[in-house]
Write a protein that holds these residues in place. Structure first.
Motif, PDB file in Angstrom:
ATOM      1  N   THR A 143       0.820  -1.223   0.000  1.00  0.00           N
ATOM      2  CA  THR A 143       0.000   0.000   0.000  1.00  0.00           C
ATOM      3  C   THR A 143       0.846   1.263   0.000  1.00  0.00           C
ATOM      4  O   THR A 143       0.409   2.307  -0.502  1.00  0.00           O
ATOM      5  CB  THR A 143      -0.944  -0.009   1.236  1.00  0.00           C
ATOM      6  N   LEU A 144       2.039   1.210   0.546  1.00  0.00           N
ATOM      7  CA  LEU A 144       2.880   2.414   0.654  1.00  0.00           C
ATOM      8  C   LEU A 144       3.080   3.128  -0.684  1.00  0.00           C
ATOM      9  O   LEU A 144       2.877   4.349  -0.757  1.00  0.00           O
ATOM     10  CB  LEU A 144       4.228   2.044   1.290  1.00  0.00           C
ATOM     11  N   PRO A 145       3.459   2.426  -1.763  1.00  0.00           N
ATOM     12  CA  PRO A 145       3.608   3.153  -3.036  1.00  0.00           C
ATOM     13  C   PRO A 145       2.283   3.671  -3.589  1.00  0.00           C
ATOM     14  O   PRO A 145       2.257   4.682  -4.302  1.00  0.00           O
ATOM     15  CB  PRO A 145       4.230   2.107  -3.975  1.00  0.00           C
ATOM     16  N   VAL A 146       1.182   3.009  -3.248  1.00  0.00           N
ATOM     17  CA  VAL A 146      -0.132   3.505  -3.670  1.00  0.00           C
ATOM     18  C   VAL A 146      -0.440   4.819  -2.957  1.00  0.00           C
ATOM     19  O   VAL A 146      -0.921   5.785  -3.564  1.00  0.00           O
ATOM     20  CB  VAL A 146      -1.233   2.458  -3.388  1.00  0.00           C
ATOM     21  N   LEU A 147      -0.154   4.872  -1.659  1.00  0.00           N
ATOM     22  CA  LEU A 147      -0.383   6.102  -0.891  1.00  0.00           C
ATOM     23  C   LEU A 147       0.509   7.236  -1.385  1.00  0.00           C
ATOM     24  O   LEU A 147       0.107   8.404  -1.374  1.00  0.00           O
ATOM     25  CB  LEU A 147      -0.146   5.850   0.597  1.00  0.00           C
ATOM     26  N   ALA A 148       1.724   6.893  -1.825  1.00  0.00           N
ATOM     27  CA  ALA A 148       2.611   7.919  -2.392  1.00  0.00           C
ATOM     28  C   ALA A 148       2.007   8.469  -3.682  1.00  0.00           C
ATOM     29  O   ALA A 148       2.021   9.683  -3.922  1.00  0.00           O
ATOM     30  CB  ALA A 148       3.990   7.335  -2.648  1.00  0.00           C
ATOM     31  N   ALA A 149       1.442   7.577  -4.501  1.00  0.00           N
ATOM     32  CA  ALA A 149       0.844   8.005  -5.770  1.00  0.00           C
ATOM     33  C   ALA A 149      -0.438   8.808  -5.547  1.00  0.00           C
ATOM     34  O   ALA A 149      -0.719   9.775  -6.264  1.00  0.00           O
ATOM     35  CB  ALA A 149       0.555   6.787  -6.642  1.00  0.00           C
ATOM     36  N   SER A 150      -1.214   8.409  -4.549  1.00  0.00           N
ATOM     37  CA  SER A 150      -2.490   9.092  -4.275  1.00  0.00           C
ATOM     38  C   SER A 150      -2.293  10.350  -3.444  1.00  0.00           C
ATOM     39  O   SER A 150      -3.233  11.114  -3.237  1.00  0.00           O
ATOM     40  CB  SER A 150      -3.456   8.157  -3.551  1.00  0.00           C
ATOM     41  N   ARG A 151      -1.034  10.561  -2.950  1.00  0.00           N
ATOM     42  CA  ARG A 151      -0.722  11.682  -2.051  1.00  0.00           C
ATOM     43  C   ARG A 151      -1.630  11.656  -0.814  1.00  0.00           C
ATOM     44  O   ARG A 151      -2.279  12.631  -0.472  1.00  0.00           O
ATOM     45  CB  ARG A 151      -0.853  13.011  -2.799  1.00  0.00           C
ATOM     46  N   GLY A 152      -1.639  10.481  -0.151  1.00  0.00           N
ATOM     47  CA  GLY A 152      -2.520  10.304   0.997  1.00  0.00           C
ATOM     48  C   GLY A 152      -3.944  10.132   0.513  1.00  0.00           C
ATOM     49  O   GLY A 152      -4.224   9.275  -0.310  1.00  0.00           O
ATOM     50  N   ARG A 153      -4.863  10.922   1.071  1.00  0.00           N
ATOM     51  CA  ARG A 153      -6.256  10.974   0.606  1.00  0.00           C
ATOM     52  C   ARG A 153      -6.901   9.582   0.569  1.00  0.00           C
ATOM     53  O   ARG A 153      -7.585   9.224  -0.386  1.00  0.00           O
ATOM     54  CB  ARG A 153      -6.329  11.627  -0.770  1.00  0.00           C
ATOM     55  N   ALA A 154      -6.690   8.790   1.625  1.00  0.00           N
ATOM     56  CA  ALA A 154      -7.110   7.382   1.572  1.00  0.00           C
ATOM     57  C   ALA A 154      -7.784   6.916   2.849  1.00  0.00           C
ATOM     58  O   ALA A 154      -7.488   7.395   3.949  1.00  0.00           O
ATOM     59  CB  ALA A 154      -5.901   6.497   1.280  1.00  0.00           C
ATOM     60  N   PHE A 155      -8.704   5.980   2.670  1.00  0.00           N
ATOM     61  CA  PHE A 155      -9.256   5.160   3.751  1.00  0.00           C
ATOM     62  C   PHE A 155      -8.593   3.785   3.679  1.00  0.00           C
ATOM     63  O   PHE A 155      -8.524   3.197   2.593  1.00  0.00           O
ATOM     64  CB  PHE A 155     -10.762   4.945   3.565  1.00  0.00           C
ATOM     65  N   LEU A 156      -8.135   3.272   4.799  1.00  0.00           N
ATOM     66  CA  LEU A 156      -7.708   1.883   4.897  1.00  0.00           C
ATOM     67  C   LEU A 156      -8.717   1.185   5.810  1.00  0.00           C
ATOM     68  O   LEU A 156      -8.793   1.494   7.013  1.00  0.00           O
ATOM     69  CB  LEU A 156      -6.292   1.772   5.470  1.00  0.00           C
ATOM     70  N   LEU A 157      -9.516   0.305   5.237  1.00  0.00           N
ATOM     71  CA  LEU A 157     -10.607  -0.345   5.970  1.00  0.00           C
ATOM     72  C   LEU A 157     -10.211  -1.780   6.327  1.00  0.00           C
ATOM     73  O   LEU A 157      -9.817  -2.564   5.463  1.00  0.00           O
ATOM     74  CB  LEU A 157     -11.881  -0.338   5.130  1.00  0.00           C
ATOM     75  N   PHE A 158     -10.377  -2.118   7.601  1.00  0.00           N
ATOM     76  CA  PHE A 158      -9.956  -3.422   8.104  1.00  0.00           C
ATOM     77  C   PHE A 158     -11.152  -4.199   8.651  1.00  0.00           C
ATOM     78  O   PHE A 158     -12.161  -3.620   9.066  1.00  0.00           O
ATOM     79  CB  PHE A 158      -8.902  -3.254   9.199  1.00  0.00           C
ATOM     80  N   THR A 159     -11.007  -5.516   8.666  1.00  0.00           N
ATOM     81  CA  THR A 159     -12.084  -6.373   9.186  1.00  0.00           C
ATOM     82  C   THR A 159     -11.877  -6.710  10.656  1.00  0.00           C
ATOM     83  O   THR A 159     -12.697  -7.410  11.248  1.00  0.00           O
ATOM     84  CB  THR A 159     -12.168  -7.678   8.371  1.00  0.00           C
TER      85      THR A 159
END
Length: 637
Positions: free
Chosen positions: A459-475
């Protein structure tokens, strides 16, 4: 003008709402609702995000001129309907309908309990003293007594249980402050309303009371609209069951002490008996184990320490009941405590006896210093269907997530719905152009202890590409806490974690920051609406199958198996599909939104049932290449 026309380009809503955009799917739903109202039939509608389902049922409901009850999934949605959506539609249609809002009793200030709490002076902290002062100031000016109006006292504060009533401790018609009761006023307005807005907890509580033959909480109606209907089966299961909590027992002891001082000061033995109940409650909590746990009652019922604790609690409660029986004639407060003692003793007996009814499951839950004992029916369909048959009229069930593989069978079976019309409306949003579904390659199975760590790395490179702006949803909370530790100090964006602050505060900060990463569990999977670029990526750690160790899930699986059916295909898989659709629904909330969905569970592509999940999601392009994710966000810039 009919409902579809009112929602059209030259319709009444377009005239009244700036920027109103007609939607074909909304008009189709309005037509289906109109037909159900006219035929007094049952309609199930899955309306994808952006359909505008609220207006699609409000317009025909108001035009029909019938008495309507609208039930929503949460109090937040209830307030939004009453304060925003209904006034807009009523004004646009120029129909003078009477509208009322009714919540459960714990949402209203109880003047009597506020009075006795102030008189007793028995508060456990300076914070509660300060909060009580703020509530007293608000109580002097409020018209409705809705505690949601109080923004400077946390909704989790223990003071609220001291100044609101429950079905157990309400004095009813014997209350000396009955003329000031906000709940009575709210129910009076509800009885006079043409359109009444409630929530599923109150709706199901009313159904459960009707099952027992006692007085109804809600007035009769000709139309029942149940929004966020996917929540109904679980909520109904709770209300058709029984429970007993350590908090109820502790509150009985505390209220007995308060009322003894007020109404029977010369009867000190009653206070002594009330004060012995608390150690007995603590003894049972300790016997159930120190860890937070949710398990079948049979797993602990034969333990000597649990049997001893149950016996001690039963004896302590019996002694208190005997004292309350003698003191009940001294005043209405003690009379109420006596009734509560009798009811709690009966519940304790039925919830801890040897299981014999195969149609129910007995279970317990421990959290911090408290516990709850419960019995839950495995099948609420007969009771729910019986309630519907007893109230003839039109029934509309709607949500963005009701269908599994384009069918409503799973939802309908759980509520006992047989003769119904089904309508599935896709979201009008352009998922093909505006979204991307990313499966990170080579992730371990979710059962692996390394799964969360591997997902965080992916997920780290995805967050770098999205510049944060994310929800990480866990079960699970365990996975959330592990991910929070692994992410700390490794991203250049604000990290917000569920549990560190109230949900509303976290969401407010997430929107305000514009580049945050928020980690959440179940409560963030649905009912959360973040529009615009602030939320451009949603990461879901695994397919949300219910924990097989949960006592209710466990019992349902076994019951289905005994009936000769496959519990995975008929129960576990459909439930997980509906939950996943809710989580995915956080990503695109408006026509201009763009975003990436990351599914961190390799089973979505490695297992045959993964196709059921994919077929139930919006049409999102799929990839396992990080480069496509990075290109997607580059295009967005």
């Amino acid at each position: 003008m009919n409902a579809a026309e009112a929602l059209g380009s030259g319709g009444l809503l377009a005239d009244q709402i700036p920027g109103f955009a007609p939607r074909l799917s909304q008009q189709r739903m309005a037509e289906a609702v109109t037909a159900a109202l006219e035929a007094k039939s049952t309609l199930i509608v899955e309306a994808g995000t952006g359909t505008g389902k609220t207006y699609a049922y409000l317009v025909p409901a108001l035009l029909a001129g019938m008495r309507v009850i609208i039930s929503t999934g949460t109090r937040h949605l209830q307030d939004q309907l009453y304060q925003q959506d209904l006034p807009v539609v009523r004004r646009a249609l120029a129909i003078p309908v009477r509208v009322a809002l009714l919540k459960g009793r714990s949402n209203y200030l109880c003047p009597y309990r506020l009075q006795i709490t102030e008189e007793s002076g028995r508060l456990s902290s300076r914070e509660q003293v300060a909060e009580l002062r703020l509530i007293r100031m608000w109580a002097a000016r409020t018209r409705h007594g809705d505690i949601a109006e109080v923004t400077n006292v946390p909704e989790t504060s223990l003071i609220w249980s001291r100044v609101t009533s429950t079905a157990d401790n309400c004095l009813g018609q014997d209350c000396p402050r009955l003329d000031d009761c906000f709940l009575v006023k709210a129910r009076r307005e509800a009885l006079a309303a043409d359109v009444l807005v409630i929530n599923h907890h109150l709706f199901c509580a009313d159904m459960a009371i009707k099952e027992t033959g006692f007085a109804e909480l809600l007035p009769g109606a000709e139309v029942f609209i149940l929004d966020e209907a996917h929540q109904l089966p679980e909520i109904a299961s709770h209300f058709f069951g029984k429970s007993l909590s350590s908090r109820q027992l502790s509150e009985l002891a505390r209220d007995t002490v308060v009322e003894q001082l007020r109404e029977a000061a010369d009867f000190p033995i009653l206070r002594q008996r009330a004060e012995t109940l608390e150690p007995a409650v603590a003894m049972l909590r300790e016997a159930l184990g120190q860890a937070d746990r949710r398990a079948p009652w049979r797993e602990v019922s034969s333990l000597p320490s649990v049997q001893k604790a149950v016996d001690e609690l039963s004896r302590s409660l019996d002694r208190l009941r005997e004292g309350l029986k003698e003191a009940a004639q001294r005043g209405k407060g003690l009379e109420s405590c006596h009734r509560r003692g009798e009811d709690l003793a009966q519940r304790l007996c039925s919830l801890t006896e040897k299981e014999s009814d195969s149609g129910n499951v007995r279970w317990f839950e421990t959290r911090s210093r408290g516990f709850t004992l419960s019995v839950t029916p495995l099948d609420i369909a007969p009771a729910f269907q019986g309630r519907m048959e007893g109230q003839a009229g039109a029934w509309i069930f709607t949500s963005a997530t009701l269908a599994v593989s384009q069918a409503f069978e799973h939802f309908a079976v759980r509520l006992g719905l047989h003769d119904y019309e089904g309508l599935q409306l896709d979201s009008p949003f352009d998922f093909v152009r505006n979204t991307l579904l990313y499966h990170p390659p080579a992730l371990p199975d979710p059962a692996s202890p390394h799964h969360t760590a591997a997902l965080v790395e992916a997920t780290l490179p995805v967050l770098a590409a999205s510049r944060g702006r994310a929800f990480l949803l866990f079960t699970s909370y365990r996975a959330l806490r592990e991910a929070a530790e692994l992410l700390a100090g490794r991203i250049d964006y604000p990290l917000l974690v569920q549990g560190e602050r109230p949900k509303a505060a976290l969401l407010h900060e997430f929107r305000a920051l514009g580049n945050a990463v928020l980690l959440g569990t179940a409560s963030f999977w649905e009912g959360v609406d973040v529009r615009g670029e602030a939320l451009s990526c949603v990461v879901i750690d695994r397919l949300p199958f219910a924990a097989p160790g949960d006592p209710v899930v466990q019992a349902r699986i076994e019951s289905i198996r005994q009936q000769g059916e496959d519990p995975f295909l008929s129960y576990q898989l459909p439930q997980a599909v509906i939950t996943l659709k809710q989580g995915v629904g956080r990503l695109i909330r408006d026509v201009t939104d763009r975003g990436v969905l990351v599914l961190g569970d390799p089973r979505i592509v490695s297992k045959s049932y993964g196709r059921v999940f994919l077929d139930s999601l919006p049409p999102m392009p799929r990839t396992q290449k990080l480069e496509r994710v990075q290109a997607f966000f580059s295009e967005n810039r």
